[in-house]
Design a protein around this motif. Structure first.
Motif, PDB file in Angstrom:
ATOM      1  N   TYR A 132     -22.742  66.031 -39.737  1.00 25.16           N
ATOM      2  CA  TYR A 132     -22.083  64.514 -39.799  1.00 25.16           C
ATOM      3  C   TYR A 132     -21.939  63.462 -39.115  1.00 25.16           C
ATOM      4  O   TYR A 132     -21.966  62.126 -39.062  1.00 25.16           O
ATOM      5  CB  TYR A 132     -20.716  65.098 -40.750  1.00 25.16           C
ATOM      6  CG  TYR A 132     -20.375  63.774 -40.948  1.00 25.16           C
ATOM      7  CD1 TYR A 132     -20.625  62.962 -42.939  1.00 25.16           C
ATOM      8  CD2 TYR A 132     -19.161  62.954 -40.983  1.00 25.16           C
ATOM      9  CE1 TYR A 132     -20.516  61.854 -42.869  1.00 25.16           C
ATOM     10  CE2 TYR A 132     -18.254  62.127 -41.457  1.00 25.16           C
ATOM     11  CZ  TYR A 132     -19.182  61.161 -41.942  1.00 25.16           C
ATOM     12  OH  TYR A 132     -18.690  60.089 -42.908  1.00 25.16           O
ATOM     13  N   LYS A 175     -16.703  57.116 -34.707  1.00 25.48           N
ATOM     14  CA  LYS A 175     -16.774  58.499 -35.864  1.00 25.48           C
ATOM     15  C   LYS A 175     -16.858  59.789 -35.958  1.00 25.48           C
ATOM     16  O   LYS A 175     -16.717  60.043 -34.818  1.00 25.48           O
ATOM     17  CB  LYS A 175     -18.651  58.818 -35.761  1.00 25.48           C
ATOM     18  CG  LYS A 175     -18.967  58.910 -37.430  1.00 25.48           C
ATOM     19  CD  LYS A 175     -20.848  59.340 -37.560  1.00 25.48           C
ATOM     20  CE  LYS A 175     -21.056  59.905 -39.177  1.00 25.48           C
ATOM     21  NZ  LYS A 175     -22.030  59.145 -39.373  1.00 25.48           N
ATOM     22  N   LEU A 177     -14.792  62.988 -37.658  1.00 23.15           N
ATOM     23  CA  LEU A 177     -14.987  64.377 -39.021  1.00 23.15           C
ATOM     24  C   LEU A 177     -13.016  65.578 -38.662  1.00 23.15           C
ATOM     25  O   LEU A 177     -12.997  65.724 -37.469  1.00 23.15           O
ATOM     26  CB  LEU A 177     -15.249  65.648 -38.851  1.00 23.15           C
ATOM     27  CG  LEU A 177     -15.524  65.980 -39.533  1.00 23.15           C
ATOM     28  CD1 LEU A 177     -15.639  65.196 -41.324  1.00 23.15           C
ATOM     29  CD2 LEU A 177     -17.112  67.561 -40.408  1.00 23.15           C
ATOM     30  N   HIS A 200     -14.519  55.300 -47.020  1.00 22.63           N
ATOM     31  CA  HIS A 200     -14.625  55.644 -45.790  1.00 22.63           C
ATOM     32  C   HIS A 200     -16.329  54.735 -44.499  1.00 22.63           C
ATOM     33  O   HIS A 200     -16.460  54.780 -43.865  1.00 22.63           O
ATOM     34  CB  HIS A 200     -15.721  56.706 -44.997  1.00 22.63           C
ATOM     35  CG  HIS A 200     -16.489  57.174 -45.974  1.00 22.63           C
ATOM     36  ND1 HIS A 200     -16.868  57.607 -47.298  1.00 22.63           N
ATOM     37  CD2 HIS A 200     -17.760  57.961 -45.243  1.00 22.63           C
ATOM     38  CE1 HIS A 200     -18.098  57.976 -48.022  1.00 22.63           C
ATOM     39  NE2 HIS A 200     -18.602  58.450 -46.895  1.00 22.63           N
ATOM     40  N   ASP A 240     -13.497  62.876 -43.610  1.00 24.16           N
ATOM     41  CA  ASP A 240     -13.532  61.646 -43.154  1.00 24.16           C
ATOM     42  C   ASP A 240     -12.689  60.819 -42.540  1.00 24.16           C
ATOM     43  O   ASP A 240     -12.014  59.785 -43.810  1.00 24.16           O
ATOM     44  CB  ASP A 240     -14.921  60.899 -42.910  1.00 24.16           C
ATOM     45  CG  ASP A 240     -15.289  59.122 -41.516  1.00 24.16           C
ATOM     46  OD1 ASP A 240     -14.079  59.000 -41.568  1.00 24.16           O
ATOM     47  OD2 ASP A 240     -16.527  58.575 -41.446  1.00 24.16           O
TER      48      ASP A 240
END
Length: 273
Positions: A132, A175, A177, A200, A240
């Motif tokens: 991701y 970015k 997670l 997101h 996210d």
């Protein structure tokens, strides 16, 4: 003379935390920079130039049947994905660790709880984070926390939500997670996590400045995109957290573990969250 980028960032952050009159402006700039129109370009730059060392993974995976491609795809499309059911023995190990620690809010427990470190470094968990984030992920932080009951027997959830701006999105890195694991059964009465699907991907200018909305405003704006994530003890899901999300209000408490992975931000700066 060599400059350490982390030391420079720490110096700048300490400066703003000490000068609270400037902190709000600095945070607004950070939100616009990390969630605004430049975000994707910066993400691509760090993905291309990442020099992060590979995470030391634990073998074998606790989740051999995890559908990595499906989970990464759902994260890109929806901003969240239900991923696995943690074996009961690990749920018990983490609960026992929490009892021994004697705290309802433990930061970075993966550093001292063998069960959480095992999960945080699981090869399939890391594969999802890598897929991701688009680069080798950084094991950034973790938390173990108990959410107490938010409603008394005669209180109404909607009334309690009305005047509280709790719907929000997080800004940890350009970015990142988050992995959440429920450690107690979490139904609609146990303050389950709610995420606004797909939020997101884009933020309006108003979102970047306001950042928090009431649940009622969120329901009016996002409607059926609000998804409540309920499940048995051991349910694990990725999110996210730049997607709008909120903790619902219930009459029962819940215990949750979270583990976060970043693209660029180092764990040395986790205290400034």
């Amino acid at each position: 003379m060599k400059f350490n980028p982390v030391s420079i960032q720490r110096f700048v952050l300490n400066f703003f935390w000490k000068h609270t009159s400037l902190l709000t402006y600095a945070q607004s700039f950070r939100y616009i920079l990390m969630r605004g129109p430049l975000r994707n370009a910066v993400v691509r730059y760090y993905q291309k130039h990442s020099a992060t060392r590979s995470v030391a993974c634990s073998e074998p995976s606790l989740f051999p049947d995890m559908e990595i491609e499906r989970i990464v795809g759902e994260l890109h499309e929806k901003g969240y994905a239900v991923a696995f059911q943690l074996p009961g023995e690990y749920v018990e190990k983490i609960i026992e660790y929490k009892r021994a620690a004697g705290s309802d809010n433990i930061h970075h427990p993966h550093k001292t709880c063998a069960a959480l470190e095992r999960i945080a470094r699981d090869r399939n968990i890391i594969a999802v984070a890598r897929g991701y984030i688009g680069a080798e992920p950084i094991l950034y932080a973790s938390r173990l926390y108990f959410t107490p009951p938010k409603l008394g027997p005669d209180e109404d959830a909607e009334e309690k939500y009305k005047n509280s701006k709790k719907l929000h999105f997080d800004v940890t890195d350009f970015k990142d997670l988050e992995l959440f694991i429920y450690l107690t059964d979490t139904d609609d009465e146990a303050s389950p996590h709610i995420v606004a699907e797909g939020t997101h991907k884009h933020k309006t200018l108003r979102d970047l400045f306001v950042r928090r909305y009431t649940k009622k405003v969120g329901e009016k704006r996002f409607g059926e995109r609000f998804k409540t994530l309920s499940g048995k003890a051991g349910m694990g899901f990725f999110e996210d957290t730049s997607a709008f999300h909120i903790q619902s209000i219930g009459r029962k408490g819940r215990l949750t573990a979270s583990i976060s992975y970043t693209l660029h931000r180092p764990p040395e700066l986790a205290r400034y969250l």
